[in-house]
Design an enzyme around this catalytic site. Sequence first.
Site, mmCIF file in Angstrom:
data_model
loop_
_atom_site.group_PDB
_atom_site.id
_atom_site.type_symbol
_atom_site.label_atom_id
_atom_site.label_comp_id
_atom_site.label_asym_id
_atom_site.label_seq_id
_atom_site.Cartn_x
_atom_site.Cartn_y
_atom_site.Cartn_z
ATOM 1 N N ASP A 185 -21.380 0.985 -45.832
ATOM 2 C CA ASP A 185 -19.717 1.366 -45.891
ATOM 3 C C ASP A 185 -19.301 2.646 -46.302
ATOM 4 O OD1 ASP A 185 -20.226 1.042 -48.231
ATOM 5 O OD2 ASP A 185 -18.660 -0.636 -48.990
ATOM 6 N N ASP A 227 -23.164 1.806 -54.039
ATOM 7 C CA ASP A 227 -23.209 0.464 -54.532
ATOM 8 C C ASP A 227 -24.331 0.194 -55.409
ATOM 9 O OD1 ASP A 227 -25.295 -0.052 -52.673
ATOM 10 O OD2 ASP A 227 -23.664 -0.302 -51.182
ATOM 11 N N GLU A 271 -16.715 9.064 -75.316
ATOM 12 C CA GLU A 271 -16.176 10.517 -74.883
ATOM 13 C C GLU A 271 -15.178 10.907 -75.732
ATOM 14 O OE1 GLU A 271 -13.442 11.901 -70.997
ATOM 15 O OE2 GLU A 271 -13.013 9.935 -71.984
ATOM 16 N N ASP A 296 -25.956 4.206 -50.986
ATOM 17 C CA ASP A 296 -24.949 3.250 -50.263
ATOM 18 C C ASP A 296 -26.050 2.362 -49.536
ATOM 19 O OD1 ASP A 296 -23.084 1.523 -48.920
ATOM 20 O OD2 ASP A 296 -22.617 3.097 -47.415
ATOM 21 N N ASP A 314 -15.058 5.365 -72.919
ATOM 22 C CA ASP A 314 -14.090 6.181 -71.996
ATOM 23 C C ASP A 314 -12.760 6.394 -73.230
ATOM 24 O OD1 ASP A 314 -13.183 7.555 -69.357
ATOM 25 O OD2 ASP A 314 -11.722 6.115 -69.584
#
Length: 528
Positions: free
Chosen positions: A49, A53, A278, A45, A219
């Site tokens: 926050d 990211d 996947e 991070d 996905d």
Amino acid sequence: MRGDGETELAESTVDAETPLADATVGGEWWATGVVYQVYVRSFADSDGDGVGDLAGVRSRLGYLELLGVDALWLSPVYPSPGVDHGYDVSDPRDIDPLFGSLDDFDGLLADARRHGIRVIIDLVPNHTSDQHEWFRAAVSAAPGSPERSRYHFQSEPNNWQSVFGGPAWSRVAPEDEYYLHLFAPGQPDLNWAHPEVREDLEKTLRFWCDRGVDGVRIDVAHGLAKPEGLPDDRRQPGWTVVEDGTPDPRFDQDGVHEVHRLIRGVLDRYPGRMAVGEVIVRDDARWSAYVRPDELHLAFHFGLLNCPFAADEIRDTIDRTIAAAGSAPAVWTIANHDVPHPVTRYGSLERARAMALIALALPGTAYLYNGEELGLPDVDLPDSALQDPTWRLSGGTDRGRDGCRVPIPWEGEGPGYGFTTGTPWLPMPESYGALTAAEQLEDPDSTLSLYRRALELRKEHPAFRGAQIEWFGAPENCLAFRRVGTTLVCALNTGDRPVPLPPGDVLLTSADLTENGELPADTAAWLA
Ligand code: NOJ
Ligand code: MG
């Protein structure tokens, strides 16, 4: 190992002109390379926050280079309400401000390239977020409208269950139609018979390929077609895979292959790019169809991921996986963001380390999941901390996948352990303090050091070249295989007493050998 872990952790300097090395001998990088899955929320991070990211990933590229991976796979970073942590996408061609911006993405890609690391993104074509403009338009349009035809709307639901628990149908308003969602209600399934749905995926693929990504993970690649008329599920409701021979009508419909040919058609216009799917299909013959030469380049088989720590079953699974892949490279993985960490699944760090040497010795490509290389165990989170939609949708019977998504401990003290200066989005336990990357870089016996050495050998030692394996006879509860045409032998002991090693020079072991040079229980060895 060097003693200055702090500097090693920081970004190393690299020659900006370094070309991306071809990890293969005479093949494509994706056929043999090692890919590292970055679960972006939990990796690093940059802005305090508490959520990882893109700038955070950028700041840790030096670490990934030291680890020795060839590519990274970024979990979804698109604009998303986050009901399934990014697998609910409201715009597939942008970046969520939570993670940064398109500029940050481009910067990450360029930096990664300088570190010799390729980048794969995660596409989610089976469903969108309920906040996607298409779904919002569908909600405000009337039953039977063109806006609704991009999804599956019906006045009466069938009996399908959601993978996350509960019915696969919800209503947008009382008295209104039901819509299909195989996952959370915030993830409406797209209608793959609709031409605009296909065109939009082509557009998305081109958008990211033009930006320079090296590949895409698809996905729910087994879900991109639904049976005509959406007939009832004739099995016991609630199963996600074929359990009793009755096919699961929600997945693996023949129509999915048309979509995979479409994806391949786009990628073939971008040399060197690939798609890894996947594919959760238990029948190996049906699974194989996904990696036909004009479909996905690669697919996750998940046999090894689901296999218990038992030599005979591991051996069978390896044979099945290689046979199913056919002429496509096999994909080996023992961890991802949907299952407990290997340490927890296998029951010990020793076993997890041994299985890492199995996955990394096999011919094909290997996918690691962030934290696996640190030997992180799952975290037993309190109910109040749980965020996975599974927890609520299963009525509190399935605790979900948060335990393996707790952020990475980089260095120093809690609560953030170098992951964040703020409060981590999932609490990091005190036990992670002893497992930080900084500490492990300094310790030659650490799990991180084992992975670094394994990746280095895999890349540099000529014994890792053969594309086939052959089995050696092995004592009960043990296995040993050789890469055909080379000298690499990999042995594993899943029994409870030491066994003699096969002949050869020891390259690497997951734990110390016994005083007599035998392979202890829960240990693997590489020999050449
Ligand atoms: C598979 C992903 O790996 C998982 O995390 C996600 O929840 C489902 N697909 C739905 O997108
Ligand atoms: Mg952040």
